[in-house]
Design a protein around this motif. Structure first.
Motif, PDB file in Angstrom:
ATOM      1  N   LEU A   8       0.841  -1.208   0.000  1.00 11.37           N
ATOM      2  CA  LEU A   8       0.000   0.000   0.000  1.00 11.37           C
ATOM      3  C   LEU A   8       0.873   1.255   0.000  1.00 11.37           C
ATOM      4  N   ARG A   9       0.744   2.065  -1.043  1.00 13.21           N
ATOM      5  CA  ARG A   9       1.577   3.258  -1.218  1.00 13.21           C
ATOM      6  C   ARG A   9       0.989   4.507  -0.571  1.00 13.21           C
ATOM      7  N   THR A  10      -0.341   4.611  -0.542  1.00 14.00           N
ATOM      8  CA  THR A  10      -0.971   5.853  -0.099  1.00 14.00           C
ATOM      9  C   THR A  10      -1.649   5.745   1.261  1.00 14.00           C
ATOM     10  N   ALA A  11      -1.699   4.535   1.833  1.00 20.16           N
ATOM     11  CA  ALA A  11      -2.301   4.356   3.163  1.00 20.16           C
ATOM     12  C   ALA A  11      -1.302   4.748   4.254  1.00 20.16           C
ATOM     13  N   ASP A  12      -1.816   5.122   5.416  1.00 20.68           N
ATOM     14  CA  ASP A  12      -0.953   5.496   6.539  1.00 20.68           C
ATOM     15  C   ASP A  12      -0.530   4.290   7.382  1.00 20.68           C
ATOM     16  N   ARG A  13      -1.462   3.380   7.622  1.00 19.47           N
ATOM     17  CA  ARG A  13      -1.186   2.191   8.426  1.00 19.47           C
ATOM     18  C   ARG A  13      -2.147   1.069   8.030  1.00 19.47           C
ATOM     19  N   VAL A  14      -1.810  -0.145   8.446  1.00 19.11           N
ATOM     20  CA  VAL A  14      -2.728  -1.279   8.309  1.00 19.11           C
ATOM     21  C   VAL A  14      -3.051  -1.771   9.713  1.00 19.11           C
ATOM     22  N   LEU A  15      -4.317  -1.679  10.085  1.00 18.09           N
ATOM     23  CA  LEU A  15      -4.769  -2.067  11.419  1.00 18.09           C
ATOM     24  C   LEU A  15      -5.591  -3.355  11.349  1.00 18.09           C
ATOM     25  N   LEU A  16      -5.423  -4.200  12.336  1.00 23.15           N
ATOM     26  CA  LEU A  16      -6.245  -5.403  12.481  1.00 23.15           C
ATOM     27  C   LEU A  16      -7.459  -5.030  13.329  1.00 23.15           C
ATOM     28  N   LYS A  17      -8.643  -5.156  12.757  1.00 23.12           N
ATOM     29  CA  LYS A  17      -9.869  -4.796  13.479  1.00 23.12           C
ATOM     30  C   LYS A  17     -10.302  -5.953  14.378  1.00 23.12           C
ATOM     31  N   MET A  18     -10.287  -5.697  15.704  1.00 19.06           N
ATOM     32  CA  MET A  18     -10.668  -6.729  16.663  1.00 19.06           C
ATOM     33  C   MET A  18     -12.169  -6.720  16.935  1.00 19.06           C
ATOM     34  N   GLY A  19     -12.781  -5.552  16.894  1.00 19.64           N
ATOM     35  CA  GLY A  19     -14.212  -5.480  17.175  1.00 19.64           C
ATOM     36  C   GLY A  19     -14.750  -4.065  17.093  1.00 19.64           C
ATOM     37  N   GLU A  20     -16.059  -3.972  16.992  1.00 19.93           N
ATOM     38  CA  GLU A  20     -16.725  -2.655  16.941  1.00 19.93           C
ATOM     39  C   GLU A  20     -18.075  -2.774  17.630  1.00 19.93           C
ATOM     40  N   PHE A  21     -18.389  -1.841  18.513  1.00 18.12           N
ATOM     41  CA  PHE A  21     -19.640  -1.911  19.266  1.00 18.12           C
ATOM     42  C   PHE A  21     -19.967  -0.535  19.852  1.00 18.12           C
ATOM     43  N   LYS A  22     -21.207  -0.399  20.320  1.00 12.73           N
ATOM     44  CA  LYS A  22     -21.633   0.844  20.968  1.00 12.73           C
ATOM     45  C   LYS A  22     -21.400   0.728  22.469  1.00 12.73           C
ATOM     46  N   ALA A  23     -20.871   1.788  23.062  1.00 16.97           N
ATOM     47  CA  ALA A  23     -20.646   1.798  24.514  1.00 16.97           C
ATOM     48  C   ALA A  23     -20.933   3.177  25.073  1.00 16.97           C
ATOM     49  N   LEU A  24     -21.853   3.235  26.018  1.00 17.73           N
ATOM     50  CA  LEU A  24     -22.221   4.503  26.652  1.00 17.73           C
ATOM     51  C   LEU A  24     -21.684   4.600  28.075  1.00 17.73           C
ATOM     52  N   THR A  25     -21.241   3.439  28.612  1.00 15.92           N
ATOM     53  CA  THR A  25     -20.698   3.414  29.973  1.00 15.92           C
ATOM     54  C   THR A  25     -19.362   2.673  29.978  1.00 15.92           C
ATOM     55  N   PHE A  26     -18.585   2.899  31.029  1.00 20.22           N
ATOM     56  CA  PHE A  26     -17.304   2.210  31.138  1.00 20.22           C
ATOM     57  C   PHE A  26     -17.506   0.704  31.335  1.00 20.22           C
ATOM     58  N   GLU A  27     -18.603   0.328  31.978  1.00 17.82           N
ATOM     59  CA  GLU A  27     -18.894  -1.090  32.174  1.00 17.82           C
ATOM     60  C   GLU A  27     -19.148  -1.772  30.822  1.00 17.82           C
ATOM     61  N   GLU A  28     -19.902  -1.097  29.939  1.00 14.98           N
ATOM     62  CA  GLU A  28     -20.146  -1.657  28.600  1.00 14.98           C
ATOM     63  C   GLU A  28     -18.833  -1.767  27.819  1.00 14.98           C
ATOM     64  N   LEU A  76     -18.159   8.725  26.443  1.00 16.80           N
ATOM     65  CA  LEU A  76     -16.906   8.328  27.098  1.00 16.80           C
ATOM     66  C   LEU A  76     -15.786   9.189  26.504  1.00 16.80           C
ATOM     67  N   PHE A  77     -15.660  10.400  27.025  1.00 17.44           N
ATOM     68  CA  PHE A  77     -14.744  11.375  26.420  1.00 17.44           C
ATOM     69  C   PHE A  77     -13.350  11.363  27.039  1.00 17.44           C
ATOM     70  N   SER A  78     -13.202  10.713  28.194  1.00 17.88           N
ATOM     71  CA  SER A  78     -11.884  10.661  28.829  1.00 17.88           C
ATOM     72  C   SER A  78     -11.038   9.565  28.176  1.00 17.88           C
ATOM     73  N   VAL A  79     -10.100   9.973  27.347  1.00 18.19           N
ATOM     74  CA  VAL A  79      -9.282   9.017  26.610  1.00 18.19           C
ATOM     75  C   VAL A  79      -8.436   8.172  27.554  1.00 18.19           C
ATOM     76  N   SER A  80      -7.862   8.800  28.572  1.00 16.32           N
ATOM     77  CA  SER A  80      -7.007   8.051  29.501  1.00 16.32           C
ATOM     78  C   SER A  80      -7.795   6.968  30.241  1.00 16.32           C
ATOM     79  N   ASP A  81      -9.041   7.282  30.632  1.00 17.51           N
ATOM     80  CA  ASP A  81      -9.876   6.286  31.308  1.00 17.51           C
ATOM     81  C   ASP A  81     -10.242   5.142  30.355  1.00 17.51           C
ATOM     82  N   CYS A  82     -10.556   5.475  29.114  1.00 16.66           N
ATOM     83  CA  CYS A  82     -10.895   4.448  28.117  1.00 16.66           C
ATOM     84  C   CYS A  82      -9.711   3.524  27.876  1.00 16.66           C
TER      85      CYS A  82
END
Length: 385
Positions: free
Chosen positions: A53-73, A104-110
């Motif tokens: 890949l010449r124009t991409a920045d990185r190749v990431l392995l996607k582990m999962g995607e989901f909605k989370a509104l709380t730290f418990e979720e 969940l706006f606190s990046v350090s907590d996430c």
């Protein structure tokens, strides 16, 4: 392990270019979004994507995607993912993060919660309480956008723009990924002459030569995932062997790169040598006004000064006016120019056939494209150069 999801990240404006590259590599199941192209692959495709890949920045392995509104979720859904399929008992897994328009706006907590969730999952899998993390690295990222969490592991390590050939650079170098995109967007072909009269450290000329010779951009560097147990060493070896076999040695490439700065040209020559394309590029120290060619049809692709510093703008705009006069002599050529000056066309003296919004680092730029006429077909069915 079966099918996996890979994400090729992209600078804003280059998503379609990355999509075309991914498709060219043979992947059909794709989703294009802002800043990324997600595609279905196998673990053995990680080497191939990183190498090519010449124009991409990185190749990431996607582990999962989901909605989370709380730290418990966030914790529970992260823990439910099969991290042990990739991270071994001694794996090092630092966690970085970002959050945009999410509860969940606190990046350090996430980051801390994701780290804890992965540890808990691996403790249950491996039956141990303490992780030394002294093995290979598995950089994890938690990215939240509008409450949707995407968890990935970075397979590249250093960004893909770090090809390995540019040991030296000028103060404001053009990223290799952007330079490659400029060449690919121009649709330049290796049988046409190319001139870069503001070559700097040579990035545009070198990337064009690598495209012309079909040299995989990642061939000279290492990737963080080369040390992963989950990817067979044979997969990396085979991918590199195939890339070496794909190099075209039979092409006659004519690229001319110049700059008024003697030091910059010396750096460019060294970089071209390191990239293995010094035989394709003729470098010279000269003012832009002295460029010339006896080729009937060709390309000018360049990254002239922007005049971002206070007091430079007027001088740069004079340069743009002069460029219009000099480039105008190449009336059958196509010209491609990138700059942050929104009044560029006014000073250049001609309206672009097309322009495209891009980013050079943090600087918003436009890629001005001036299309030349198509070369007439000769009697043999080819084109006059």
């Amino acid at each position: 392990m079966g099918k996996i999801q890979l994400i090729a990240t992209a600078t804003f404006g280059l998503e379609e270019m990355v999509k075309l590259e991914v498709k060219k590599l043979g992947y059909e199941q794709m989703v294009v979004e802002n800043g990324k192209v997600t595609f279905t692959a196998n673990e053995s495709d990680i080497p191939k994507a990183n190498l090519w890949l010449r124009t991409a920045d990185r190749v990431l392995l996607k582990m999962g995607e989901f909605k989370a509104l709380t730290f418990e979720e966030l914790f529970q859904q992260t823990k439910a993912l099969p991290w042990e399929e990739w991270i071994p008992e001694n794996g090092k897994f630092p966690v970085t993060g970002k959050s945009v328009k999410s509860q969940l706006f606190s990046v350090s907590d996430c980051q801390a919660i994701v780290k804890k969730a992965i540890v808990e999952r691996l403790k249950e899998t491996y039956g141990i309480e303490w992780f030394k993390e002294d093995g290979a690295e598995y950089p994890v990222e938690v990215a939240l956008l509008k409450d949707i969490v995407t968890l990935t592991i970075d397979t590249s390590g250093a960004g893909l723009h770090k090809r390995g050939y540019r040991a030296k650079a000028n103060e404001a170098p053009l990223k290799e990924t952007l330079a490659a995109a400029m060449v690919l967007l121009s649709r330049w072909k290796e049988d046409r002459v190319l001139i870069d009269p503001f070559c700097g450290s040579g990035t545009i000329a070198i990337e064009a030569a690598m495209i012309g010779k079909n040299i995989a951009p990642g061939l000279q560097r290492e990737f963080v995932s080369e040390k992963w147990d989950a990817i067979p060493k044979e997969a990396w070896k085979n991918a590199r062997v195939e890339a070496l076999k794909a190099i075209r040695q039979d092409v006659d490439i004519k690229i001319f790169a110049s700059d008024i700065d003697e030091r910059a040209v010396k750096i460019a020559e060294d970089n071209a040598y390191e990239a293995g394309v010094d035989d394709c590029i003729t470098f010279s120290v000269q003012d832009m006004g002295f460029i010339e060619s006896d080729a009937e049809y060709g390309y000018i692709i360049c990254n002239p000064p922007y005049g971002e510093r206070l007091g430079e703008k007027r001088e740069v705009q004079k340069l743009y006016k002069r460029m219009g006069q000099v480039f105008g002599k190449f009336d059958t050529w196509s010209k491609y120019i990138i700059t942050s000056d929104e009044e560029f066309e006014k000073f250049y003296g001609k309206k672009a056939s097309k322009k495209r919004k891009l980013f050079n680092g943090r600087i918003k730029v436009d890629y001005y494209q001036f299309f030349g006429p198509k070369p007439p077909k000769d009697m043999l069915g080819g084109y006059r150069k």
